[in-house]
Scaffold this active site. Structure first.
Site, PDB file in Angstrom:
ATOM      1  N   PRO A 133     -28.906 -41.170  -9.840  1.00 29.00           N
ATOM      2  CA  PRO A 133     -29.230 -42.761  -9.409  1.00 29.00           C
ATOM      3  C   PRO A 133     -29.068 -43.776 -10.180  1.00 29.00           C
ATOM      4  CG  PRO A 133     -30.876 -41.051  -9.261  1.00 29.00           C
ATOM      5  CD  PRO A 133     -29.846 -40.293  -9.654  1.00 29.00           C
ATOM      6  N   GLY A 134     -29.542 -43.472 -11.536  1.00 31.41           N
ATOM      7  CA  GLY A 134     -29.869 -44.531 -12.367  1.00 31.41           C
ATOM      8  C   GLY A 134     -28.694 -44.715 -13.473  1.00 31.41           C
ATOM      9  N   GLY A 136     -24.191 -43.908 -14.833  1.00 24.86           N
ATOM     10  CA  GLY A 136     -22.852 -43.742 -14.378  1.00 24.86           C
ATOM     11  C   GLY A 136     -22.431 -42.288 -14.080  1.00 24.86           C
ATOM     12  N   ARG A 273      -0.700 -50.857  26.051  1.00 25.89           N
ATOM     13  CA  ARG A 273      -1.095 -52.087  26.480  1.00 25.89           C
ATOM     14  C   ARG A 273      -0.237 -53.193  26.865  1.00 25.89           C
ATOM     15  NH1 ARG A 273      -5.292 -54.987  28.899  1.00 25.89           N
ATOM     16  NH2 ARG A 273      -6.325 -56.357  27.200  1.00 25.89           N
ATOM     17  N   GLU A 369     -14.433 -40.435  -6.018  1.00 28.97           N
ATOM     18  CA  GLU A 369     -13.553 -40.260  -7.196  1.00 28.97           C
ATOM     19  C   GLU A 369     -13.622 -41.732  -8.107  1.00 28.97           C
ATOM     20  OE1 GLU A 369     -14.136 -37.648  -8.101  1.00 28.97           O
ATOM     21  OE2 GLU A 369     -13.146 -36.056  -6.915  1.00 28.97           O
ATOM     22  N   GLY A 370     -14.460 -42.528  -7.853  1.00 26.54           N
ATOM     23  CA  GLY A 370     -14.457 -43.623  -8.674  1.00 26.54           C
ATOM     24  C   GLY A 370     -13.871 -45.058  -8.065  1.00 26.54           C
TER      25      GLY A 370
END
Length: 411
Positions: A133-134, A136, A273, A369-370
Site C-alpha cells: 500500500p505504501g 511501488g 436497432r 501489470e503496470g
C-alpha cells in the site's frame, strides 16, 4: 525445453481443435457463468472445478510440469478467446496459467513436486503477492523477514492481491531485515493459514466482479526456509524475471479479446436497432465508428502477437515490446469500449445490457501489470539504452554517457 516452456508447442491440428473447444465453451457455458457471477458477485467453486476438469488451467505449462505444452504464441490465441468471456474467467485462466513461470526457473525439484506441478494442475492456488500500500512494485518493497534457524519471520503489508482470500499459498516478495535494494529480496511461499496473518477481503470493485482481492497484514508470520524460491537476493528476479514480460503480453491480448467482444455487441446492436425507419448500421457516423474500432483492434492484435513471438524467440527487445503491446492495447480498449457503448445509446448504460459489464471490466486493464506511465518509462529506458549502446560502439571501447533524466524504474 526451457524452464519457462518456450521450447514447447502442440501440432497445429490439435491446436485448432483446442481453439474450437475453448470458443464453444466461452460462447456457451461461459456466458451462463457470466450471468451467475454478475448476479451473485462471486465465482463459485463449481466454476473452478469446471475449468480445471476441462484442462483450461494447465494449458500454457510444458508437459513435464503436467501442462498441455502450448507455445506462448498458441497460448495467446486462446487468451484472446477466453478474454471475450467474463473478466473473472479470464483472470482465473490468466493467473493459474502464469504463476508457474515465476516459480519454475528458480525452484528445486522438491519444490516443483510440492508447489509448481500442483499449481499447474489447478490443485493448488498460488496468489502473486508483490504490491504494497505504501510503495511501488519494485526494489522499494518494505515487507521484511528475519531469519532464525530454518524459519523466516515475516512482517509487513500487501494489498490488491488477486485471489489473496481463497488461495492456498501467497507467492510473496519481501526483503531481509535491514537490507536495501533488490539484492536483499526474497521470494517465499507463505501458507494461507499461517499464524500471524490478517486477511481483509477487498473484493468490492467497479468491474471484474467475482474475482477476490485481499489486503494482508503479517506480524512475525513463520515461513519455513524450505518455502523460499531461489536464493536470498533473488526475490525480484523471481517476481519480474520470467513472469512480468509474458504476463504483460497476456494482458495486452486480454484487451484485444475484450475489445472484440465489445465490437461484436456493438455491431449486432447496430444491425438490429432501428431509428427513423432505418437500422443504426446505415448511419454513417455509426458505421465509421465501428470501422475505426475494427482497425484499432487489428493493429493492437498484430503488435501483441509480434511481442509474443519476440518473447517466445528470446529476443532482447521482448521486454520493451511487451510494454508497447500493453500500452497500445489498453488505449485501444478504452477507445473501442467507449464507442461500443455509445453505439448502444442510453440503453447501454443499463446493467441488463452485456456492454455495460464489458465497459466496466475494460477499465481494470489500465492498472494490471503496470499503468501506462510505467509502460512508457520501460519503453523509454530501452530506447535510451539502445542509443547508448550504439554510441558506445561508434566511440570504441569508451562507454558513452547515459542521457540525463533516463527512467530508472524496474521492468
Amino acid at each position: 525445453m526451457t524452464a519457462d516452456g518456450r521450447g514447447s508447442a502442440v501440432p497445429e491440428p490439435d491446436y485448432r481443435d483446442l481453439l474450437a473447444s475453448v470458443t464453444a465453451w466461452v460462447e456457451g457455458p461461459g456466458e451462463e457463468w457470466a450471468g451467475r457471477i454478475e448476479a451473485t458477485g462471486t465465482v463459485p467453486d463449481a466454476l473452478w472445478k469446471e475449468l480445471r476438469g476441462a484442462g483450461f488451467l494447465a494449458l500454457a505449462a510444458p508437459p513435464d510440469l503436467g501442462g498441455r505444452g502450448l507455445s506462448f504464441v498458441q497460448w495467446m490465441g486462446l487468451m484472446e478467446v477466453f478474454s471475450r468471456s467474463h473478466a473473472s474467467v479470464r483472470m482465473i485462466v490468466h493467473v493459474v496459467n502464469g504463476t508457474w513461470r515465476a516459480m519454475n526457473p528458480h525452484a528445486e525439484e522438491a519444490q516443483r513436486r510440492r508447489f509448481v506441478r500442483p499449481s499447474v494442475a489447478g490443485d493448488l492456488l498460488v496468489a502473486f503477492t508483490l504490491t504494497e500500500p505504501g510503495n511501488g512494485t519494485g526494489a522499494d518493497i518494505t515487507s521484511s523477514v528475519r531469519r532464525a534457524g530454518d524459519t523466516y519471520y515475516l512482517s509487513g503489508r500487501k494489498h490488491m492481491i488477486t485471489f489473496g482470500v481463497r488461495c492456498d499459498y501467497w507467492l510473496l516478495f519481501a526483503r531481509l531485515e535491514g537490507s536495501t535494494g533488490s539484492g536483499g529480496t526474497v521470494a517465499l511461499l507463505v501458507d494461507r493459514h499461517a499464524p500471524g496473518v490478517e486477511v481483509e477481503d477487498t473484493s468490492d470493485t467497479m468491474g471484474v466482479r467475482g474475482t477476490d482481492h485481499a489486503s494482508l497484514t503479517f506480524t512475525d508470520t513463520p515461513v519455513p526456509v524450505a518455502n523460499r524460491i531461489g536464493a536470498e537476493g533473488d526475490g525480484l528476479a523471481v517476481a519480474l524475471g520470467g513472469f512480468l514480460t509474458p504476463s504483460r503480453i497476456s494482458v495486452a491480448m486480454s484487451c484485444v479479446g475484450l475489445a472484440q467482444r465489445a465490437q461484436q455487441l456493438a455491431v449486432a446492436y447496430s444491425l438490429e436497432r432501428t431509428t427513423f425507419g432505418k437500422p443504426l448500421a446505415s448511419r454513417q457516423a455509426i458505421a465509421f465508428a465501428l470501422a475505426e474500432n475494427a482497425a484499432d483492434i487489428a493493429a493492437a492484435r498484430a503488435l501483441t502477437l509480434h511481442a509474443a513471438q519476440a518473447w517466445q524467440d528470446g529476443a532482447v527487445d521482448a521486454g520493451s515490446l511487451s510494454s508497447m503491446a500493453k500500452l497500445t492495447a489498453v488505449d485501444m480498449l478504452t477507445r473501442v469500449t467507449d464507442k461500443a457503448l455509445q453505439v448502444h445509446g442510453g440503453i447501454g448504460y443499463w446493467k441488463t445490457m452485456p456492454i455495460e459489464r464489458v465497459y466496466r471490466d475494460a477499465r481494470a486493464q489500465r492498472f494490471e501489470e503496470g499503468t501506462n506511465e510505467i509502460q512508457k518509462a520501460v519503453i523509454a529506458r530501452h530506447l535510451f539504452r539502445r542509443s547508448d549502446a550504439a554510441a558506445a560502439d561508434d566511440a570504441g571501447p569508451a562507454k558513452a554517457p547515459a542521457p540525463a533524466g533516463a527512467p530508472t524504474v524496474l521492468e
